[in-house]
Design a protein around this motif. Structure first.
Motif, PDB file in Angstrom:
ATOM      1  N   ALA B  67       0.835  -1.203   0.000  1.00  0.00           N
ATOM      2  CA  ALA B  67       0.000   0.000   0.000  1.00  0.00           C
ATOM      3  C   ALA B  67       0.874   1.258   0.000  1.00  0.00           C
ATOM      4  O   ALA B  67       0.596   2.237  -0.702  1.00  0.00           O
ATOM      5  CB  ALA B  67      -0.937  -0.016   1.202  1.00  0.00           C
ATOM      6  N   PHE B 111      -1.673  -5.205  -5.583  1.00  0.00           N
ATOM      7  CA  PHE B 111      -1.568  -5.833  -4.272  1.00  0.00           C
ATOM      8  C   PHE B 111      -1.354  -7.333  -4.355  1.00  0.00           C
ATOM      9  O   PHE B 111      -1.200  -7.995  -3.322  1.00  0.00           O
ATOM     10  CB  PHE B 111      -2.808  -5.498  -3.426  1.00  0.00           C
ATOM     11  N   MET B 233      -7.656  -0.731  -2.201  1.00  0.00           N
ATOM     12  CA  MET B 233      -7.522  -1.544  -0.978  1.00  0.00           C
ATOM     13  C   MET B 233      -8.817  -2.307  -0.698  1.00  0.00           C
ATOM     14  O   MET B 233      -8.774  -3.469  -0.299  1.00  0.00           O
ATOM     15  CB  MET B 233      -7.153  -0.671   0.215  1.00  0.00           C
ATOM     16  N   GLY B 237      -7.337  -5.613  -1.424  1.00  0.00           N
ATOM     17  CA  GLY B 237      -6.330  -5.509  -0.382  1.00  0.00           C
ATOM     18  C   GLY B 237      -6.129  -6.724   0.498  1.00  0.00           C
ATOM     19  O   GLY B 237      -5.147  -6.792   1.240  1.00  0.00           O
ATOM     20  N   THR B 238      -7.027  -7.688   0.434  1.00  0.00           N
ATOM     21  CA  THR B 238      -6.905  -8.819   1.356  1.00  0.00           C
ATOM     22  C   THR B 238      -6.877 -10.143   0.590  1.00  0.00           C
ATOM     23  O   THR B 238      -7.621 -11.067   0.881  1.00  0.00           O
ATOM     24  CB  THR B 238      -8.054  -8.798   2.388  1.00  0.00           C
ATOM     25  N   ALA B 242     -11.030 -10.552  -0.553  1.00  0.00           N
ATOM     26  CA  ALA B 242     -11.426  -9.137  -0.513  1.00  0.00           C
ATOM     27  C   ALA B 242     -12.939  -8.991  -0.438  1.00  0.00           C
ATOM     28  O   ALA B 242     -13.458  -8.111   0.250  1.00  0.00           O
ATOM     29  CB  ALA B 242     -10.869  -8.409  -1.736  1.00  0.00           C
ATOM     30  N   PRO B 252     -11.797  -0.256   3.485  1.00  0.00           N
ATOM     31  CA  PRO B 252     -10.565  -0.496   2.735  1.00  0.00           C
ATOM     32  C   PRO B 252      -9.513  -1.029   3.695  1.00  0.00           C
ATOM     33  O   PRO B 252      -9.403  -0.508   4.821  1.00  0.00           O
ATOM     34  CB  PRO B 252     -10.161   0.908   2.239  1.00  0.00           C
ATOM     35  N   LYS B 254      -5.495  -3.351   3.999  1.00  0.00           N
ATOM     36  CA  LYS B 254      -4.384  -4.112   3.392  1.00  0.00           C
ATOM     37  C   LYS B 254      -3.754  -4.969   4.474  1.00  0.00           C
ATOM     38  O   LYS B 254      -3.376  -4.464   5.523  1.00  0.00           O
ATOM     39  CB  LYS B 254      -3.353  -3.152   2.796  1.00  0.00           C
TER      40      LYS B 254
END
Lengths: 303, 303, 303, 303
Positions: B67, B111, B233, B237-238, B242, B252, B254
């Motif tokens: 990020a 990401f 994000m 982000g995950t 996500a 949002p 990360k």
């Protein structure tokens, strides 16, 4: 905020985009629509509705119906739906079979066609008549009893529905449909054929901005459920362009190949926009531009 | 709002989850971390920082560095980065080569590892020393000059970095890296090895809640750019969870395999949480639960 | 059979195809070759060698080396190789990473690049010098001590070898390489750079027609192993056009992007053909046509 | 050669394998078969038929019908079929939709289910009754007018045919079926339900060993076409284990989940073997072992 002034400015900025893109052509009934149409409506949480352009002209909502179907099932069924459909972005075109195969008949999310067929199947099991249930719902929420199916669109979808039939039979092979495939397909095609105007859509979708409260103040969904539908719309609502839509527009939204998009600004308002020219991902070119302009002018993205 | 009271309640609710999941074990330096740690910090837009548990203990930020790298490149380069990397959710595990091959060496988003390697490559071209640039940035934003690399982690990553090397050489084959592969990998591993506490992370990431303003009030990013990083994000982000993170947490965020997560509530605050036990997607079990509890208690999801 | 007369007729039939297709252009050393060259040689099991056209001109054998590498490893190691590489057609382009990822670093067969890297890795472990071992082998079998590497090709392959590096690091990440990646790549590039003529190739590959007996009558492989290499060549030897090659030519064969193809008629003879223009699959246009004409004229397909 | 002695020895060697593997269980009619059955027959090009074990017991030929369908279409239509179906090994399980999607509705080869549906569709267009045409053909070639459909199997296939329906609708969506999907499916299921013994199969398939000549000496296919069907059987005839079958057995062959396999030794004989226990790829365990033993004993592989 002077909604009318904002919509006027949005319309002015978007004018050069109206008519761009390709009108959906896979069925004749959609291909005949005039690409030059543009309308937009805003329904705020207090019930005020503002519009511009062709905001009172009905059009085919197509995949926007998937958002209503999801809400109707979650309202009755809660979280158990998620055993049969995921809630992750697909990263693939909206009717891909590839992902479905790798993931054993569990669609990625309720807004790709496969996932919507599962939701429709569940709504059919819960109500005995999935498409009429949805029609009744959007009539009640929008206060417009004139909203109806377009039988020409429904039968045209059915005639050109080989790919959706493939998706449905494929999920049936994995045991992920409870009703007969032809029944599920029929209700799916009918719900896609509902005709609504931007005015109708913004008001019918206002419960998503009102944290789950319906037009008459009654609770349709818990606040938590309403938020969660918004989350799924943001991550999955615009086919395989969801990341770009979040980046540019920054709102939960659900689009349809009829050229409509519904977007939600939680706690403030629901927007509906319509213009038939589509980009390569199946989203309205002028519609996305209008929502982009709206959030830029108002600063009201969720980010 | 009484942040300390909220964090106390979050910690109480999350306590049963601490220690669940698996600590990252692909490199020895991470595998040695105590799974029972938990810390959380909140930096609001006025500069107040509140924390609980192990919120002042440094840990390996790993992918959270992605990020910062994205922000540093967008700040200098603007939108041109998006010719080399997409911004769509990947729908696949974070280090997948499959998608990269189908899409000709253009990673899905900044990401996933492949995308982060492209961002690092660009940061290296812009600055001549990507990893030191990032270290200087997080030191300045957090006001903590003690933040440093962990050389043991960096060299351990390098020793076990065959898959990242494969990704980098593969993109080089498509002409999507400007610097030599070993240079890009080295800076990538060093930036992942930065050690920060929840306090450091919440303050270093506060510019994302402040619409782009840095710790000293200077503008690091335009408000538009800050919003867009938040959008990326939220959708990407995950890792490949996500959609679920948006559904449950609605912010949002990360995450990193060190067990940390940074999340942003635009206009309000930045949150950082740490607990080393990971779920099957590589996200901290207790960290996600803590953010879920926080947004439930406060009602502060973006939806 | 009057081999010379058959080859004359083949050459006449193939003449219109010579010069068609594209010369391999990914490295300069190959791109410089004259597309108008054509040669063909036949080595029968009794040792007679017949040729036509440019049959004595050396060219870069490239992937044909994979057949020799497989024979050398099977001769020393037997069936244990198959724990590390499959023997199924890949159905994908020859350097695809996708299949490798879905199958956890086990390449589909020894004739795609990933599989050949595993074979080279094993040959390196067995001999300490994989590329020299192969050079010695083809010199001995062909009786031509002049056969040599082309250092310009080897270093050019290395410079443009990012994709092969990606494949190798990817397999290393799965633990499927025993030697350091740079070592494996170096020997792989050197073995691909060997220059041989059609005469050399037909004689060096004659053991596959002689059921495993070498040029001096000594046994290199058991009859069973020789048959099995032929089987792998038929199902996997011509990249993702193996089905079409079997359909049209009906012989085990191994092609290279230098424009050469070796084909085997078990019990009768080994054929080598060379013409640099390649089809979309990387196989010599005139080479495939010549083998097609040969089997049609003689009736000597395996089917 | 004393065929009876060879078959006796094969049966002795294979005895320990009989009963191994799993009987196909996706439809009840197949699941009820005794796993302990084993039969084998050899029809040489002169018309002699030799058998052992349960060689005269009818069983469900299932996918072996795909070889007859291909022959019937090629005989009438020649090469034009290849515009609608490929002839490359699939490298994927036999009913995969993934490859079909990546290749726009053109199945990889005529022996995966999707490809066989295209062949059946074409046979239906050419004859007006695809399944009866095939039944007449195998009756005539085998000289056994008792061969018949098993209606229980056909209707059971249809009831459990969701995946084949998905394949067919998917190809219809790409315009690659000429007849209505239900018609194609019906004829496909009926042809799969034909019951034949090893004796029937070896004699009905003898034209493939006789280079295209039928039982009465009339020409069914050109020698070139017969060779080409053999080539497709070798590269594609045993699902995604074709490479392994070529490696171990070294003959063109077509298997079915009823436990039967037909294999061809061009110019010599056609073999049919039956034992219901299947390996993970859907091929008869004892059947493959018997063909392996046969080619080892006789040296009659094509390689």
């Amino acid at each position: 905020m002077d909604y009318q002034a904002v919509l006027d400015q949005v319309a002015a900025e978007v004018a050069p985009h109206v008519g761009r893109g390709q009108v959906a052509s896979y069925i004749p009934a959609l291909a005949a629509v005039d690409a030059g149409r543009f309308g937009m409506a805003l329904a705020d949480v207090d019930g005020t509705v503002t519009g511009i352009g062709d905001w009172q002209t009905p059009f085919s909502i197509q995949s926007i119906s998937k958002a209503f179907a999801l809400a109707l099932v979650l309202a009755q069924d809660g979280e158990s739906l998620w055993r049969r459909v995921g809630r992750e972005p697909s990263g693939n075109p909206f009717n891909s079979l590839v992902q479905l195969e790798y993931e054993n008949g569990i669609p990625r999310n309720p807004f790709i066609n496969a996932g919507a067929l599962v939701v429709t199947d569940r709504l059919q099991s819960l109500t005995g008549d999935a498409s009429t249930t949805m029609l009744d719902f959007v009539r009640a929420q929008s206060g417009n009893p004139e909203i109806s199916f377009d039988p020409a669109v429904a039968s045209s979808e059915s005639e050109h529905g080989d790919r959706n039939a493939a998706l449905a039979y494929f999920m049936a092979a994995y045991g992920n449909l409870d009703n007969p495939v032809p029944t599920v397909l029929e209700h799916y095609f009918w719900q896609c054929s509902i005709e609504m105007s931007c005015r109708d859509l913004a008001t019918a979708g206002a419960f998503l901005a009102r944290h789950g409260l319906g037009a008459d103040g009654s609770r349709l969904l818990s606040a938590r459920e309403a938020k969660r539908i918004n989350a799924v719309m943001l991550t999955c609502g615009t086919y395989d362009a969801a990341g770009d839509f979040a980046y540019r527009v920054g709102l939960p939204g659900k689009s349809g190949v009829g050229g409509g998009i519904v977007a939600v600004i939680p706690g403030r308002c629901t927007l509906a926009v319509w213009s038939p020219g589509l980009d390569a991902h199946g989203n309205s070119v002028a519609g996305v531009a209008a929502l982009d302009a709206f959030t830029t002018l108002t600063g009201w993205s969720v980010f």
